[in-house]
Design a protein around this motif. Structure first.
Motif, short mmCIF file in Angstrom:
data_model
loop_
_atom_site.label_atom_id
_atom_site.label_comp_id
_atom_site.label_asym_id
_atom_site.label_seq_id
_atom_site.Cartn_x
_atom_site.Cartn_y
_atom_site.Cartn_z
N UNK B 195 -10.47 12.12 -3.56
CA UNK B 195 -11.07 10.66 -3.78
C UNK B 195 -10.64 9.71 -2.61
N UNK B 196 -10.81 8.58 -2.68
CA UNK B 196 -10.71 7.63 -1.76
C UNK B 196 -9.37 7.67 -1.08
N UNK B 197 -7.91 7.65 -1.75
CA UNK B 197 -6.82 7.74 -1.00
C UNK B 197 -6.72 9.02 -0.25
N UNK B 198 -7.33 10.06 -0.69
CA UNK B 198 -7.37 11.46 0.25
C UNK B 198 -8.02 11.27 1.35
N UNK B 199 -9.00 10.43 1.32
CA UNK B 199 -9.81 10.08 2.82
C UNK B 199 -9.27 9.64 3.62
N UNK B 200 -8.05 8.67 3.42
CA UNK B 200 -7.30 8.37 4.69
C UNK B 200 -7.03 9.36 5.66
N UNK B 221 0.15 10.02 -0.10
CA UNK B 221 0.51 8.51 -0.74
C UNK B 221 1.18 7.89 0.62
N UNK B 222 1.94 8.76 1.37
CA UNK B 222 2.70 8.22 2.28
C UNK B 222 1.75 7.72 3.60
N UNK B 223 0.78 8.41 3.84
CA UNK B 223 -0.27 8.01 4.75
C UNK B 223 -0.91 6.87 4.18
N UNK B 224 -1.04 6.60 3.20
CA UNK B 224 -1.59 5.29 2.72
C UNK B 224 -0.68 4.11 3.00
N UNK B 225 0.42 4.33 3.14
CA UNK B 225 1.45 3.22 3.53
C UNK B 225 1.11 2.91 4.84
N UNK B 288 1.60 8.87 -7.29
CA UNK B 288 2.65 8.22 -6.49
C UNK B 288 2.22 7.11 -5.83
N UNK B 289 0.84 6.90 -5.66
CA UNK B 289 0.16 5.52 -5.19
C UNK B 289 0.70 4.33 -6.15
N UNK B 290 0.38 4.87 -7.52
CA UNK B 290 0.75 3.50 -8.36
C UNK B 290 2.15 3.43 -8.40
N UNK B 291 3.09 4.57 -8.35
CA UNK B 291 4.65 4.15 -8.39
C UNK B 291 4.99 3.71 -7.12
#
Ligand code: SF4
Lengths: 536, 307
Positions: B195-200, B221-225, B288-291
């Motif tokens: 989904x979108x977070x994976x797309x980073x 999740x880490x990459x999304x930071x 994880x993104x939520x947390x």
């Protein structure tokens, strides 16, 4: 003869000389241009008269005939060249051959730097090329086709593809590295613009590397450096295509006048790059003259011209000798089993590109020109050295660790000038099995370390996927029992494209999953059974 | 403005590095970035006319003007991973990408660049996905589609990363004023859903295969930071339900003609999971993104409108 008309001959000669040089340069440039067109041209279709030079080459035609015993119109242009050769002699060598053009250019430059021209070797060296031609043909008839290895166009193309171009492209990239590094903030964007234009047409899409890069490159440089020993060393003494032209040139109609060296001058003897005048009789050897026009331009007495003559007694040529011929044929035949040693191994070592003919036929028809390796979008097609015996030298084989076979791509089949790799439709290609993937439990991360990974499954292009995940309990490195998904190859779905091996995150040369060539008979039978099953 | 956005992100990163807790981070993004509490958090809808559909969805979210200010540099990151034609749903639908770019241009964007880092041969992916032609067909010199240049990756420290502490990211994406991720909704062998977070992952360098090992979800999740999309689009026009993420058969595809969008990547992913009959909680990286405070996972707390 008035001064005026005499000068006219030289003048005309000069015009021809420049025309010839022009033709050489154009031909070389066009060859290089076509070479660069052997790439993904924004569609899964190669366009342009790509194979033009190969099609002009009668030696390759001969190779094709001997390899397949089939008539093909593909080499019609070569027939035209042969007919012209009967009329004009070895015009190809000085007017069209891109390698010859390179020899002339590089030879002139090298020898000018050195400050002296090389002398001429004994004319008997020239017999080598005829013997080589003979031996190559005999070997090819008996199923060992090395014609492409010595054919000048295949040799040139191969050296460009496997050595010169990758090296040049690498240097280009490093140059951009340097420029980008200088001031990424200020110049980055404009450099990026320049870079994106050059990328593709000129610079290779990806950093290319080939197994035989150094070997191929050194051989090629070696051939070029022969210009220091003697001008057109290769063309005089080695080139089997030149020999073939020589055979046909004996009937040539376009003759030089005077046919002999002049008693009062004889300069032409030293001028002629091809050393085409016999030492004793002073007669010109029609099989060696390549119509470079130098003698007409340089004749101080304005005597030299080229004229069509209806007929004339054939000019004697240093005879190869029946004994030499017999010896060559016999030794070629005798050495055959030796040359074939290890060729069975090729099948066990090589993952041939999709569309490749059955191995023995493939080896016969492959020119080793490297066109398939040039066009391969992933750089996965690599030349074999001796893994497959001498027989398979420089033939293409997929090395998945280097690059995989792109699922929708059929370019190598289109790039192959002889059909050793057939041009498949995309659908056909996707059904063609070139190998089988096998997981290596000692290296594959989920098997060996009890951690999830599954990159191979992600990339597998078949649908349904040939790699499936089987959850299983495993001990991880911390001693905990966890459930990991193990990749399992469903053999009858796998086509051996190798993307799994290519993308596998296991470091080093050996991935956690590897594609094995289709070797054993059982495997082939298995394939057949599966094919039948699928149809049913 | 470009610099300001950059500074803002830097500041956020520093704040985290100073040890401030996740709730503040969450507050920072959910309140600051998603200002306008009266607007819905996720907008979605179905329509066979994707152009209309996107217009309506963006309208419901307050218009593209809310995200793109005149003169800004926008990076649109669709998924162009695979050498597959649009109907297979392996890449973002070209019409969706096209309309998205057009909307940005209409909002006055100075420059809109479309880019991704494919898994297959890049040229073939750009071409066969239809996205190259779609972007070119807009015919604006402010709309660009580019291949990534390997020299333009920069190492980014990820102080908030749990298992990744740094990773190379694409400079142009970091520097863009607005980053829009347009992700096709796909089943995925190891991530379960892409989904979108994976797309980073399409904007990071290095050997991405390594990210799969040792906790893909945490890595995502880490990459999304390091890089947060200002606008996340889920393209479920052709939803891939099997053999993901590359697919290859029409049997793997459900034609839903649905698109969802949000400024909150967690919320839109969480919603998209329900299209597959799953919950956001089921997918590691969404959880994880939520947390980690990137957004809201609980659909009950999400103001969702259907246009
Ligand atoms: S002899 Fe061979 S290499 Fe030399 S010009 Fe003729 S064909 Fe080319």
């Amino acid at each position: 003869m008035s001064e005026q008309s005499g000068n006219g001959l030289r003048q005309r000669g000069l015009a021809w000389l420049w025309l010839r040089r022009f033709s050489q340069v154009i031909s070389l440039c066009f060859f290089l241009y076509l070479f660069l067109r052997y790439r993904y041209q924004d569609q899964n279709l190669l366009q342009g008269p790509l194979h033009l030079f190969f099609r002009l080459d009668p030696l390759l035609w001969l190779s094709e005939i001997v390899a397949s015993w089939r008539w093909t119109w593909f080499f019609l242009p070569a027939l035209a060249v042969l007919l012209l050769t009967v009329l004009l002699g070895r015009f190809f060598c000085a007017w069209i051959c891109p390698l010859g053009a390179l020899f002339d250019g590089i030879g002139t430059a090298l020898n000018a730097r050195r400050g002296r021209q090389p002398g001429n070797l004994s004319p008997s060296y020239r017999l080598i090329k005829y013997l080589l031609l003979l031996v190559l043909i005999v070997l090819a008839i008996f199923g060992f086709n090395w014609i492409g290895i010595f054919d000048p166009l295949a040799l040139f193309f191969r050296s460009l593809a496997l050595a010169i171009y990758p090296a040049a492209s690498y240097s280009g990239e490093r140059l951009f590295d340097l420029l980008f590094g200088l001031s990424p903030e200020k110049w980055g964007d404009s450099l990026d613009a320049i870079y994106s234009v050059l990328k593709g047409p000129l610079l290779a899409e990806r950093a290319l590397s080939y197994h035989l890069l150094v070997f191929t490159g050194l051989l090629f440089i070696g051939v070029l450096l022969l210009e220091l020993v003697e001008r057109r060393f290769w063309c005089k003494n080695l080139c089997p295509l030149g020999a073939l032209f020589g055979l046909f040139a004996r009937w040539r109609r376009l003759r030089r006048l005077p046919a002999k060296l002049c008693g009062d001058c004889g300069e032409c003897k030293f001028l002629c790059k091809m050393d085409s005048f016999a030492t004793e009789s002073g007669r010109q050897n029609l099989r060696e003259c390549i119509l470079c026009m130098s003698c007409q331009v340089s004749c101080r007495e304005n005597r030299v011209q080229y004229r069509f003559k209806a007929s004339q007694p054939a000019v004697p040529h240093p005879d190869i000798g029946r004994r030499r011929i017999v010896l060559a044929v016999v030794s070629a035949a005798v050495s055959l089993p030796l040359l074939k040693v290890g060729s069975k191994r090729a099948q066990a070592q090589a993952i041939r590109p999709a569309g490749a003919l059955p191995e023995s036929e493939f080896l016969q028809r492959c020119l080793r020109c490297g066109a398939c390796m040039k066009v391969c979008v992933t750089n996965g097609l690599q030349p074999l050295l001796l893994q497959g015996g001498l027989d398979a030298l420089w033939t293409p084989s997929l090395v998945p660790r280097q690059g995989y076979c792109e699922f929708h791509c059929t370019l190598c089949g289109q790039a192959c000038p002889t059909g050793a790799i057939r041009a498949l439709s995309v659908a056909e290609k996707q059904r063609t099995v070139i190998g089988k993937a096998v997981t290596d439990p000692s290296r594959c991360i989920p098997y060996a370390r009890g951690q999830n990974c599954l990159v191979c499954e992600e990339h597998c292009p078949t649908s349904p996927k040939a790699i499936v995940l089987r959850p299983q309990k495993k001990m991880n490195p911390h001693g905990k029992v966890v459930t990991v998904k193990l990749p399992v190859v469903i053999l009858d779905r796998c086509i051996g494209c190798g993307i799994c091996e290519n993308k596998c995150p296991v470091e080093g040369l050996q991935a956690g999953i590897r594609v094995r060539p289709l070797v054993s008979m059982e495997q082939r039978l298995l394939e057949k059974a599966q094919g039948a099953g699928r149809k049913a | 403005m470009r610099r300001r956005t950059f500074l803002k992100r830097m500041l956020a990163t520093f704040a985290m590095a100073l040890g401030l807790d996740g709730s503040l981070f969450q507050k920072f993004f959910s309140e600051f970035a998603l200002a306008a509490p009266d607007l819905p958090r996720v907008a979605t809808g179905t329509n066979q006319d994707y152009s209309r559909l996107l217009t309506d969805i963006m309208h419901a979210l307050g218009g593209m003007e809310r995200f793109v200010k005149p003169g800004q540099r926008v990076v649109v990151k669709p998924n162009i991973s695979w050498d597959r034609r649009p109907e297979f749903g392996a890449n973002t639908n070209p019409l969706v990408v096209k309309r998205l770019v057009e909307l940005c241009l209409e909002a006055g964007a100075g420059e809109v660049t479309v880019m991704d880092r494919p898994c297959n041969d890049p040229r073939r992916c750009y071409r066969d996905s239809g996205i190259l032609d779609a972007v070119r067909s807009i015919g604006s010199d402010r709309a660009k589609i580019k291949h990534l240049n390997p020299r333009r990756f920069v190492e980014v420290k990820l102080p908030r990363g749990v298992s990744l502490k740094q990773w190379p990211f694409y400079r142009d994406a970091l520097e863009a004023d607005v980053l829009i991720v347009a992700a096709p909704a796909k089943q995925h062998g190891s991530a379960r859903l892409s989904l979108s977070m994976k797309n980073i992952m399409g904007l990071v360098g290095g050997r991405r295969e390594r990210l799969h090992v040792g906790g893909l979800h945490q890595h995502i999740a880490d990459l999304n930071t390091g890089l947060r999309a200002d606008l996340s689009i889920i393209d479920a026009t052709h939803m891939m339900v099997a053999n993901g993420p590359s697919g290859g058969s029409l049997d793997d595809v459900r034609v839903l003609n649905r698109v969802a969008a949000s400024a909150d990547p967690v919320a839109v992913d969480s919603y998209a999971a329900t299209l597959f009959g799953l919950q956001g909680e089921d997918i590691g990286y969404i959880r994880y993104g939520y947390q980690m405070g990137f957004g809201q996972i609980d659909l009950n707390k999400i103001n969702l409108v259907e246009v």
